[in-house]
Design an enzyme around this catalytic site. Structure first.
Site, PDB file in Angstrom:
ATOM      1  N   ASN A 127     -41.071 -14.416  55.397  1.00 36.37           N
ATOM      2  CA  ASN A 127     -41.962 -13.192  55.605  1.00 36.37           C
ATOM      3  C   ASN A 127     -41.908 -12.225  54.324  1.00 36.37           C
ATOM      4  O   ASN A 127     -42.838 -11.407  54.112  1.00 36.37           O
ATOM      5  CB  ASN A 127     -41.203 -11.993  56.685  1.00 36.37           C
ATOM      6  N   HIS A 128     -41.035 -12.441  53.426  1.00 34.67           N
ATOM      7  CA  HIS A 128     -41.161 -11.779  52.280  1.00 34.67           C
ATOM      8  C   HIS A 128     -42.105 -12.295  51.391  1.00 34.67           C
ATOM      9  O   HIS A 128     -42.875 -11.793  50.467  1.00 34.67           O
ATOM     10  CB  HIS A 128     -39.787 -11.557  51.752  1.00 34.67           C
ATOM     11  N   HIS A 137     -37.889 -19.753  60.048  1.00 39.55           N
ATOM     12  CA  HIS A 137     -37.708 -18.566  59.364  1.00 39.55           C
ATOM     13  C   HIS A 137     -38.063 -17.193  60.202  1.00 39.55           C
ATOM     14  O   HIS A 137     -39.187 -16.791  60.167  1.00 39.55           O
ATOM     15  CB  HIS A 137     -38.391 -18.586  57.961  1.00 39.55           C
TER      16      HIS A 137
END
Length: 643
Positions: free
Chosen positions: A130-131, A217
């Protein structure tokens, strides 16, 4: 169930497994003492890969901390990958999949160690998290590393209606590994796809004994009703799941009995938040696969900055009575000072490994639970005292109010977590007395979908508001709220232009509510539209466009009249695309001349009242939004994280 291959190294995969490295974390902050931590630990991980002569490195997302990392962060990452992963060493792993399928999103559709122009000694396979999520259809940091040939970027998926994952089939000797990857997708969206059986994992037909690894993730811990992926709901033909995103190190494989596979959660390689889970020892894994057997060896990271997390409940402590001669706050201060000096700092010293690159200054977090306001003291004094000894002196001590009124019999405060649910238990809140929401997004949805609050949100939608919040939190998108407000107001105006009988406030409001209800029913279509919106704005960060007050190019000759009707706001980010909802639903939609600007209201039927209708729509919309956007263009709303 399978024939036993030999124990020869030629039949055994050696894979270094790591997740959530967060390169560049704190790199641009003034506190330079933590700026190099992520790169130092990443180099240690790559050194482990070289020392153990692994066949490849498998990363589970969040290689970078920022969606758009700084050029220095990308440069340092590429330097390290070039130093440790390029060279003349022979690769003994055969790649059997169709690269055009598994790397269809990449510019160069080939595994990097088969590229004749690059000498790869240790291949790296990675999904994104997500980053480092590049957003749908956009180019991100992982794409840059892929086109440079330094990593093999797989698992990227952009279809929100169906997920179909093709594996990377790898062979070493007599052992086959099928590597499935799925990069970060919004948890609620992926959870719904799983419940609707719209996630397919393709299996190789001609390889009966294939060890299946799935790397993803997502949230593993339950943060909301559907804001996580249940660990026992994945396909049961899998053998091992490498779970990224969760930062607590649980790298030893855990057998999920009702799913018959193992889960390994490597956790983050550095601490990115001051919570209890981050304070546990950090490891990466050396995964060995031989036939259908595997084992995971824990490799401790020795360059990680020491981090001690502790809780102090003042009610359970015996504070010396002599200290109360001054004041309760002074007595508590002296007690806490001694507690840090005698307990926390020695614990941090025990975490020193002797590695020459390990930072010496530790991270400390002491949460003090108090019952009386007189027990509070100014933490600045402690910060000044330990500024040379501790890496985070300003964040070292935090106070939390303990409400003993809600203490349940037999409750002990031995473990705390920053998760809202755990915090509620720690502070003894009773679910019967307080309506506790586990996530802000869940609270927003619950509030605005209730019957009594339904009409408080008419122009904006709950999905749009939550998607903007997700982007603001997960990716640091500071323009997301402005974009969603501008976009959804434009959609509403575009819809109203197609309607008859909108000559007064009551009729306008009713049409807006009907349009709102229709968008709620078309939830999936709106999700696709929101992704397209934010994707388009992310590629135009430097471009300025007209904001809401200027969207329709009103043909008003009287400048004074126009100024009264529409006040221009500061230009900002936005989008000019019209939403899916503007198709209308048989409400007397007026036809427009295709050769004219679609936003010119003069092309709408009833030209005699067009100007008056536009003015009334603008005025009513501003009233519905609470206040004139021209006066509060930078203050859409405020979220109080204390609620």
């Amino acid at each position: 169930m399978s024939s036993e291959p030999s124990n020869s190294p030629d039949d055994t995969f050696k894979i270094l497994v790591a997740t959530d490295i967060h390169l560049g974390f704190d790199y641009n902050k003034k506190a330079g003492h933590v700026s190099e931590d992520s790169f130092t630990t990443f180099e240690e991980i790559l050194q482990y890969a070289r020392d153990y002569e692994v066949d490849f490195i498998l990363l589970g997302g969040d290689l970078f901390h920022d969606t758009k990392p700084s050029q220095i962060a990308i440069l340092k990452c590429m330097e390290l990958l070039r130093k440790y992963c390029l060279g003349p060493r022979e690769i003994k792993v055969q790649f059997l999949s169709d690269p055009e399928v598994v790397f269809r999103h990449c510019t160069y559709k080939t595994v990097n160690y088969e590229d004749p122009n690059i000498n790869v000694s240790i291949p790296v396979f990675s999904i994104h998290g997500n980053h480092d999520d590049p957003s749908f259809g956009a180019v991100g940091s992982m794409d840059l590393l892929s086109v440079s040939g330094l990593i093999n970027y797989f698992g990227k998926w952009t279809d929100l209606t169906q997920v179909s994952i093709s594996p990377l089939i790898l062979k070493k000797g007599e052992t086959h590994v099928a590597l499935y990857g799925l990069s970060y997708i919004n948890d609620q969206r992926l959870s719904r796809l799983l419940r609707d059986f719209k996630v397919d994992m393709l299996r190789p037909k001609d390889i009966p004994d294939c060890f299946n690894i799935f790397v993803l993730h997502q949230n593993r811990a339950q943060h909301g009703e559907y804001a996580y992926i249940p660990q026992n709901k994945l396909p049961n033909f899998l053998n091992l799941i490498i779970w990224g995103h969760e930062h607590e190190c649980r790298i030893t494989p855990e057998f999920i009995t009702d799913a018959e596979y193992f889960i390994s959660q490597p956790g983050s390689s550095i601490a990115t938040s001051l919570c209890e889970a981050e304070a546990k020892p950090k490891h990466v894994g050396l995964l060995s696969v031989n036939g259908m057997k595997f084992k995971m060896k824990k490799l401790k990271l020795k360059t990680v900055r020491p981090f001690v997390f502790d809780n102090l409940v003042l009610q359970e402590q015996e504070i010396p009575k002599d200290d109360f001669s001054a004041s309760p706050s002074t007595a508590v201060y002296n007690f806490v000072d001694k507690y840090i000096e005698d307990k926390l700092i020695p614990q941090a010293a025990e975490q020193l490994t002797g590695h020459p690159k390990q930072p010496i200054q530790p991270l400390l977090r002491l949460r003090i639970f108090h019952t009386k306001e007189e027990e509070l003291f100014d933490t600045m004094k402690l910060a000044q005292k330990y500024c040379e000894e501790v890496a985070n002196p300003m964040e070292m001590v935090v106070f939390r109010k303990e409400k003993s009124l809600y203490r349940k019999p037999g409750t002990t405060i031995s473990r705390f977590d920053d998760d809202l649910e755990e915090m509620a238990q720690a502070l003894h809140y009773n679910d019967d007395d307080i309506d506790w929401n586990r996530t802000v997004q869940g609270g927003i949805k619950k509030f605005f979908t209730s019957e009594e609050n339904k009409d408080k949100l008419t122009v904006l939608t709950v999905n749009g508001l939550n998607e903007a919040l997700n982007r603001f939190v997960d990716r640091g998108d500071n323009e997301s709220f402005k974009d969603i407000v501008s976009h959804q107001m434009k959609k509403t105006i575009a819809f109203l232009e197609t309607c008859d009988n909108v000559d007064n406030d009551a009729s306008i409001i009713q049409e807006i509510k009907d349009f709102r209800d229709r968008r709620i029913e078309e939830e999936h279509e709106e999700e696709v539209e929101l992704q397209e919106l934010f994707n388009s704005t992310s590629r135009r960060t430097a471009q300025e466009i007209e904001s809401l007050a200027d969207i329709d190019n009103l043909n008003v000759s009287d400048e004074d009249e126009q100024r009264k009707t529409v006040q221009k706001t500061t230009r900002g980010k936005g989008t000019t695309s019209r939403g899916r909802g503007s198709r209308g639903g048989g409400r007397g939609r007026a036809k427009k001349d295709s050769e004219n600007d679609s936003s010119d209201i003069a092309t709408v039927s009833r030209p005699k009242t067009a100007r008056q209708t536009k003015k009334q729509v603008q005025s009513t919309l501003q009233d519905l939004m609470g206040t004139s956007l021209s006066r509060n263009k930078d203050k859409v709303f405020i979220i109080d994280d204390s609620d």
